[in-house]
Design a protein around this motif. Structure first.
Motif, mmCIF file in Angstrom:
data_model
loop_
_atom_site.group_PDB
_atom_site.id
_atom_site.type_symbol
_atom_site.label_atom_id
_atom_site.label_comp_id
_atom_site.label_asym_id
_atom_site.label_seq_id
_atom_site.Cartn_x
_atom_site.Cartn_y
_atom_site.Cartn_z
ATOM 1 N N THR A 42 0.809 -1.217 0.000
ATOM 2 C CA THR A 42 0.000 0.000 0.000
ATOM 3 C C THR A 42 0.843 1.268 0.000
ATOM 4 O O THR A 42 0.716 2.107 -0.900
ATOM 5 C CB THR A 42 -0.947 0.001 1.208
ATOM 6 N N SER A 46 1.920 4.339 -3.157
ATOM 7 C CA SER A 46 1.058 5.490 -2.902
ATOM 8 C C SER A 46 1.677 6.795 -3.381
ATOM 9 O O SER A 46 2.887 6.913 -3.592
ATOM 10 C CB SER A 46 0.761 5.598 -1.405
ATOM 11 N N THR A 187 -6.105 4.316 3.224
ATOM 12 C CA THR A 187 -6.172 3.191 2.286
ATOM 13 C C THR A 187 -6.348 1.842 2.974
ATOM 14 O O THR A 187 -6.332 0.805 2.312
ATOM 15 C CB THR A 187 -4.898 3.149 1.422
ATOM 16 N N CYS A 188 -6.513 1.824 4.308
ATOM 17 C CA CYS A 188 -6.688 0.542 5.004
ATOM 18 C C CYS A 188 -7.991 -0.130 4.561
ATOM 19 O O CYS A 188 -9.061 0.482 4.635
ATOM 20 C CB CYS A 188 -6.730 0.754 6.512
#
Length: 395
Positions: A42, A46, A187-188
């Motif tokens: 992630t 990013s 973004t979790c």
């Protein structure tokens, strides 16, 4: 009456949206050679990573990168130390979830002495005292769960029949800075929000009722539990104001790390050691699925065997808080606490142990391996039969 207590070393903490921007200047203050430890997906992909790389270049920082894809193993730590201990690394920064931060913490501790982490793991090998020196470490969490940014221990795992989940622990490993940026939580995915959030809650509740709890940890734990109450389910469900929910959970996770470092934990984390090493189950999932059953059993055992235990009053205080009912009697408040945890477990869709590969035949060997340091600070000593009830309730 406030009894005497000690607060161990903590990082300098900066919490708030956008504090990641402080990292390049902090790194440059230690020197031009950075080992950046990140996760595999992630953050690495990013916009924040791209902006950070640009800012580090502008600050004249030369970056080496270590990618940690899962729970770190002793072999991975030793390999990283062997690769970089002669590279003149001035500072280590970890940006990621608890596994990333634990790996970064362990590597920072061993880059200079360059010995094996197995020399220091609790309950594994010779358990030699750590002499250091540690390389300065900066922690930047991208999940709201473990609170590793505030602790002095790096948890390492070896999976399999001879597996373990043990800590490399020393105050010299505590981060110099913890930059807690709620924007990095955006973004979790929901399953990670659920597991990590319930890990933070478990750490708060277990530290509150620990035999090593203090007025300091009690106040912080209750504040963290309130933040979980107001933030976790809304964040998971995508309802309410997402930014506020993320900020609440970032604080809750940080508070949970401070509390566990100062007060210790309890039965859930005692069971997390064998469950996480014997089975490929994420730590937060173990905590989330067990905390309701463990709380119920602890309350029942104390009520039957030790009715004056101060943890019973603390469970009641937590129950009044989660129920938003300050006038509730102790018994009713404890019942509300268990009811709320069970409700969160359902709403957050935490899986049962049987769906994760644990069978009734495994309970004996799980219980046999659960008596580590966390179990020692559980508010009451649980018999094996009591621990079996906790596991069996979540099969």
């Amino acid at each position: 009456m406030v009894n005497a207590f000690t607060v161990g070393r903590l990082p300098r903490i900066e919490i708030g949206a956008g504090v990641l921007r402080r990292l390049p200047a902090l790194v440059a203050g230690y020197g031009p050679r950075l080992l950046l430890v990140t996760g595999a997906r992630t953050f690495a992909a990013s916009v924040a990573r791209t902006a950070l790389d640009d800012a580090l270049r502008h600050a004249g920082v030369d970056v080496e990168t270590l990618v940690v894809a899962g729970e770190p193993t002793p072999g991975e730590i030793d390999a990283a130390v062997a690769r970089w201990h002669r590279a003149g690394i001035d500072v280590v920064a970890g940006i990621g979830g608890g596994s990333v931060l634990d790996a970064a913490k362990a590597v920072a501790g061993l880059l200079r002495p360059a010995n094996s982490v197995l020399d220091h793991l609790e309950g594994v090998g010779p358990e030699l005292p750590y002499r250091g020196p540690a390389t300065p470490f900066i922690a930047v969490p991208t999940t709201a769960g473990t609170g590793s940014e505030a602790t002095r221990n790096a948890v390492l795992t070896r999976h399999g029949p001879d597996g373990f989940k043990k800590s490399f622990r020393d105050e010299a490993l505590v981060a110099q800075f913890a930059l807690v940026d709620p924007d990095l939580l955006a973004t979790c995915p929901p399953p990670l929000i659920a597991a990590n959030g319930m890990d933070a809650f478990t750490q708060l509740l277990e530290a509150l009722t620990s035999t090593r709890a203090s007025a300091f940890t009690d106040a912080l734990a209750l504040a963290g539990i309130e933040a979980v109450r107001d933030g976790l389910v809304d964040w998971y469900a995508g309802s309410g104001h997402a930014g506020e929910a993320r900020t609440r959970m970032a604080f809750a996770a940080l508070a949970s790390g401070i509390c566990l470092a100062q007060a210790g934990l309890g039965a859930v984390h005692g069971l997390a050691q064998p469950l996480g090493s014997l089975f490929p189950i994420a730590h937060g999932v173990v905590c989330g699925t067990l905390v309701g059953a463990a709380t119920r059993v602890n309350i029942e055992v104390m009520a039957a065997r030790d009715a004056g235990n101060p943890a019973l009053a603390k469970y009641a205080a937590a129950g009044r808080l989660v129920a938003r009912a300050p006038g509730l009697g102790d018994d009713a408040a404890r019942a509300k606490l268990v009811e709320a945890i069970d409700d969160w477990t359902r709403r957050l869709q935490l899986p049962t142990l049987s769906t994760l590969g644990v069978a009734a035949a495994d309970v004996g060997r799980i219980v046999a391996r659960c008596r580590g340091s966390s179990m020692k600070t559980n508010p009451i000593v649980l018999a094996d039969t009591d621990v079996e009830r906790i596991v069996a309730a979540r099969l």
